[in-house]
Design an enzyme around this catalytic site. Structure first.
Site, PDB file in Angstrom:
ATOM      1  N   GLN A 154      73.478   0.921  65.977  1.00 11.13           N
ATOM      2  CA  GLN A 154      72.810   1.925  65.154  1.00 11.13           C
ATOM      3  C   GLN A 154      72.056   1.223  64.011  1.00 11.13           C
ATOM      4  O   GLN A 154      72.382   1.389  62.839  1.00 11.13           O
ATOM      5  CB  GLN A 154      73.852   2.884  64.558  1.00 11.13           C
ATOM      6  CG  GLN A 154      74.662   3.659  65.561  1.00 11.13           C
ATOM      7  CD  GLN A 154      73.899   4.874  66.087  1.00 11.13           C
ATOM      8  OE1 GLN A 154      73.000   5.377  65.437  1.00 11.13           O
ATOM      9  NE2 GLN A 154      74.282   5.338  67.263  1.00 11.13           N
ATOM     10  N   PRO A 155      71.048   0.421  64.330  1.00 11.96           N
ATOM     11  CA  PRO A 155      70.404  -0.403  63.305  1.00 11.96           C
ATOM     12  C   PRO A 155      69.624   0.384  62.254  1.00 11.96           C
ATOM     13  O   PRO A 155      69.280  -0.161  61.205  1.00 11.96           O
ATOM     14  CB  PRO A 155      69.466  -1.302  64.107  1.00 11.96           C
ATOM     15  CG  PRO A 155      69.177  -0.527  65.350  1.00 11.96           C
ATOM     16  CD  PRO A 155      70.437   0.209  65.662  1.00 11.96           C
ATOM     17  N   LYS A 156      69.362   1.661  62.522  1.00 12.22           N
ATOM     18  CA  LYS A 156      68.576   2.448  61.563  1.00 12.22           C
ATOM     19  C   LYS A 156      69.372   3.629  61.018  1.00 12.22           C
ATOM     20  O   LYS A 156      68.837   4.698  60.740  1.00 12.22           O
ATOM     21  CB  LYS A 156      67.269   2.908  62.215  1.00 12.22           C
ATOM     22  CG  LYS A 156      66.379   1.725  62.600  1.00 12.22           C
ATOM     23  CD  LYS A 156      65.045   2.137  63.172  1.00 12.22           C
ATOM     24  CE  LYS A 156      64.216   0.895  63.517  1.00 12.22           C
ATOM     25  NZ  LYS A 156      62.900   1.232  64.093  1.00 12.22           N
ATOM     26  N   ASN A 157      70.658   3.386  60.839  1.00 11.34           N
ATOM     27  CA  ASN A 157      71.542   4.406  60.283  1.00 11.34           C
ATOM     28  C   ASN A 157      71.696   4.166  58.776  1.00 11.34           C
ATOM     29  O   ASN A 157      72.166   3.115  58.352  1.00 11.34           O
ATOM     30  CB  ASN A 157      72.902   4.328  60.989  1.00 11.34           C
ATOM     31  CG  ASN A 157      73.917   5.273  60.407  1.00 11.34           C
ATOM     32  OD1 ASN A 157      74.477   5.011  59.359  1.00 11.34           O
ATOM     33  ND2 ASN A 157      74.159   6.371  61.087  1.00 11.34           N
TER      34      ASN A 157
END
Length: 337
Positions: free
Chosen positions: A111-114
């Protein structure tokens, strides 16, 4: 120091049948009698949340609460209320922070853009290293501190994976500002721009590195940035980032350089046979002229009329030739000169 094994297998039994939870009365989510748009939660997630809600309601600080937050977050990484509770648990249980960072890193790979996991990482790093504790240390000594060295490495890997990940760049800005890691940042950003000259996030970071430290820019730095940006414009004239970067930088720190230095240099480029077509054909050149002449009209009264006429002419080019999708904008901008 409490050790937490986040990867333990969970029994297939419902929580209501597990001895560990027999003392907890699950707290269901409050709903109206006829909700307009009920969310179809999976039964296992709904049960976990009912038990977690009960723990949060009584403010329980325990290993089982920490473990349950990890399970819920892995199912729903955007649940910010659970992240807030987890941060409190991590602090009060004195969890091994290195293990916590490893767990967050595993999550960020999926989830790199959480938003929440990046904010949680900030909190954990501050628990590991109080920014006040390194006041007075040299830059070299700071970047040698294991936690900071690891975070810089982690960020480098994250940005190699996704070079425009807004969340990773925002976290890097927080790290640099919080721990005063300014000296190494321009070199890092230069590499990212060289890798992808159109990386607008890297250009934004360059601007941040120059102005967010709080010090004014010297004349030498301004000239260096002018030369640097013009070289990048030559490589990719139709790339908006360097145009926006240099106009923004000069407007803030040396507005007179817009018309004294930048203007003659970009006009020379536009007259150069090697760059003529590319420069004169990009809307960013003409938009920059509008900004420059508008500033000159404000700063130099004796040239006000001429500068406004030149800015208006540039707006005409944009509205009729170079930037037709934004024709109305440039026509409006023309009325504001």
């Amino acid at each position: 120091m409490v050790q937490v094994a986040e990867s333990e297998d969970v029994t297939c039994l419902p929580m209501s049948q597990q001895d560990e939870w027999k003392d907890v009365v699950p707290l269901a989510q409050e709903e109206t009698a006829s909700p307009v748009c009920p969310i179809a939660y999976a039964e296992d997630y709904k049960e976990m949340m009912d038990y977690l809600r009960a723990l949060m309601a009584k403010g329980e600080i325990s290993q089982r609460a920490l473990k349950l937050t990890s399970l819920v977050i892995e199912e729903n990484p955007g649940h910010y209320t659970v992240w807030v509770y987890r941060k409190k648990l991590v602090r009060e249980l004195q969890v091994n922070m290195e293990d916590e960072l490893s767990w967050v890193a595993d999550l960020s790979a999926m989830q790199p853009k959480n938003y929440q996991l990046w904010h949680h990482r900030e909190a954990v790093v501050e628990m590991l290293l109080d920014p006040a504790s390194i006041q007075g240390m040299s830059q070299d000594d700071r970047v040698a501190i294991p936690v900071l060295r690891r975070e810089l490495g982690f960020l480098a890997e994250s940005l190699d994976e996704e070079s425009k990940n807004f969340h990773a760049w925002a976290y890097r800005q927080w790290l640099v500002r919080t721990y005063g890691l300014w000296d190494q940042e321009l070199a890092f950003v230069a590499v990212k721009i060289d890798e992808d000259i159109r990386n607008n996030s890297a250009w934004n970071q360059r601007y941040f590195s120059l102005v967010a430290g709080g010090s004014s820019l010297s004349a030498d730095v301004v000239e260096r940035e002018l030369a640097y940006t013009l070289e990048k414009i030559k490589l990719a004239p139709n790339n908006e980032s360097p145009w926006s970067f240099i106009v923004g930088l000069l407007l803030r720190h040396a507005p007179e350089k817009l018309y004294e230095s930048l203007l003659p240099q970009i006009k020379a480029l536009a007259a150069d046979e090697e760059y003529l077509t590319a420069i004169s054909g990009t809307p960013f050149y003409w938009a920059t002229l509008v900004d420059i002449y508008e500033q000159q009209a404000k700063d130099v009264p004796e040239k006000q009329k001429e500068a406004i006429e030149l800015a208006s002419s540039a707006c005409d080019v944009l509205a009729t030739e170079c930037d037709l999708p934004r024709q109305k904008y440039w026509q409006f901008r023309q009325t504001q000169l």
